[in-house]
Scaffold this active site. Structure first.
Site, PDB file in Angstrom:
ATOM      1  N   HIS A  50       0.842  -1.200   0.000  1.00  0.00           N
ATOM      2  CA  HIS A  50       0.000   0.000   0.000  1.00  0.00           C
ATOM      3  C   HIS A  50       0.872   1.243   0.000  1.00  0.00           C
ATOM      4  O   HIS A  50       2.072   1.167   0.255  1.00  0.00           O
ATOM      5  CB  HIS A  50      -0.944   0.015   1.222  1.00  0.00           C
TER       6      HIS A  50
HETATM    7  C1  T46 Z   1       2.696   0.768   6.997  1.00  0.00           C
HETATM    8  C2  T46 Z   1       3.506  -0.474   7.208  1.00  0.00           C
HETATM    9  C3  T46 Z   1       4.965  -0.197   7.400  1.00  0.00           C
HETATM   10  C4  T46 Z   1      -4.760  -0.639  13.284  1.00  0.00           C
HETATM   11  O1  T46 Z   1      -5.878  -0.912  13.763  1.00  0.00           O
HETATM   12  N1  T46 Z   1      -4.083   0.492  13.705  1.00  0.00           N
HETATM   13  C5  T46 Z   1      -2.881   0.847  13.223  1.00  0.00           C
HETATM   14  O2  T46 Z   1      -2.326   1.888  13.654  1.00  0.00           O
HETATM   15  C6  T46 Z   1      -2.275   0.015  12.212  1.00  0.00           C
HETATM   16  C7  T46 Z   1      -0.942   0.408  11.627  1.00  0.00           C
HETATM   17  C8  T46 Z   1      -2.951  -1.103  11.801  1.00  0.00           C
HETATM   18  N2  T46 Z   1      -4.146  -1.438  12.346  1.00  0.00           N
HETATM   19  C9  T46 Z   1      -4.812  -2.695  11.937  1.00  0.00           C
HETATM   20  C10 T46 Z   1      -5.337  -2.716  10.513  1.00  0.00           C
HETATM   21  C11 T46 Z   1      -5.223  -4.176  10.126  1.00  0.00           C
HETATM   22  O3  T46 Z   1      -6.394  -4.842  10.532  1.00  0.00           O
HETATM   23  O4  T46 Z   1      -3.828  -3.743  11.980  1.00  0.00           O
HETATM   24  C12 T46 Z   1      -4.062  -4.698  10.964  1.00  0.00           C
HETATM   25  C13 T46 Z   1      -2.795  -4.947  10.151  1.00  0.00           C
HETATM   26  O5  T46 Z   1      -2.473  -3.762   9.390  1.00  0.00           O
HETATM   27  P1  T46 Z   1      -1.865  -3.824   7.914  1.00  0.00           P
HETATM   28  O6  T46 Z   1      -2.358  -4.999   7.198  1.00  0.00           O
HETATM   29  O7  T46 Z   1      -2.071  -2.475   7.283  1.00  0.00           O
HETATM   30  O8  T46 Z   1      -0.289  -4.029   8.254  1.00  0.00           O
HETATM   31  P2  T46 Z   1       0.961  -3.915   7.255  1.00  0.00           P
HETATM   32  O9  T46 Z   1       2.095  -4.563   7.944  1.00  0.00           O
HETATM   33  O10 T46 Z   1       0.620  -4.379   5.900  1.00  0.00           O
HETATM   34  O11 T46 Z   1       1.236  -2.314   7.145  1.00  0.00           O
HETATM   35  C14 T46 Z   1       1.617  -1.581   8.305  1.00  0.00           C
HETATM   36  C15 T46 Z   1       0.858  -0.252   8.379  1.00  0.00           C
HETATM   37  O12 T46 Z   1      -0.552  -0.493   8.298  1.00  0.00           O
HETATM   38  C16 T46 Z   1       1.252   0.731   7.315  1.00  0.00           C
HETATM   39  O13 T46 Z   1       0.763   2.009   7.628  1.00  0.00           O
HETATM   40  O14 T46 Z   1       3.186   1.738   6.436  1.00  0.00           O
HETATM   41  O15 T46 Z   1       3.023  -1.300   8.276  1.00  0.00           O
END
Ligand code: T46
Length: 133
Positions: A50
């Site tokens: 993303h």
């Molecule tokens: C990024 C990279 C480096 C929350 O509820 N609050 C939060 O502050 C975050 C960051 C995530 N979440 C929830 C949303 C999803 O249900 O945690 C779950 C996993 O998030 P995501 O699939 O977006 O994780 P990554 O590792 O793909 O990405 C993350 C960050 O979301 C993003 O901002 O830059 O790490």
């Protein structure tokens, strides 16, 4: 590309090392949120996929290592985060993928804004389209 490695100020002595990031020096923005990723079960796992519309972040591995691939629509760069004093600043409008997590990796992220799903672009074609605006 609006991304760069930022070295934290470190104070090593015989007791170990203390590293610090201060606003306006190593820290380019006031921090509103912190989160961390750990327990990634295999080197094959890839996360991210993303970009963010406005969010700025500073990422570092407090333990272990991982690699971040950044793509601004023109070029792609890999950054290896393998030391607790080595942070990666990521500005808005950059696609990211994180991979090659070591077993002991703890990827800590300091963020300029609170969590908002509206700030994410999770479709690569939409990301490329957003770079044309
Ligand atoms: C990024 C990279 C480096 C929350 O509820 N609050 C939060 O502050 C975050 C960051 C995530 N979440 C929830 C949303 C999803 O249900 O945690 C779950 C996993 O998030 P995501 O699939 O977006 O994780 P990554 O590792 O793909 O990405 C993350 C960050 O979301 C993003 O901002 O830059 O790490």
């Amino acid at each position: 590309m609006d991304a760069k490695i930022v070295m934290m100020r470190s104070f090593p002595d015989k007791r170990g090392t203390l590293s610090v990031g201060e606003l306006g020096k190593e820290m380019p923005f006031p921090v509103k949120r912190i989160y961390y990723i750990y327990g990634v079960p295999s080197k094959d796992i890839r996360r991210g996929y993303h970009s963010h519309k406005a969010l700025r972040q500073l990422c570092l591995c407090t333990s272990g290592s991982c690699t971040m691939m950044l793509d601004d629509g023109k070029e792609r760069c890999d950054f290896v985060l393998d030391s607790p004093d080595k942070a990666l600043y990521i500005g808005p409008g950059i696609w990211r993928e994180m991979y090659d997590f070591s077993e002991d990796a703890v990827l800590m992220v300091l963020a300029s804004e609170e969590y908002s799903e509206d700030d994410y672009i999770r479709d690569y074609d939409e990301f490329i389209e957003s770079k044309r605006d």
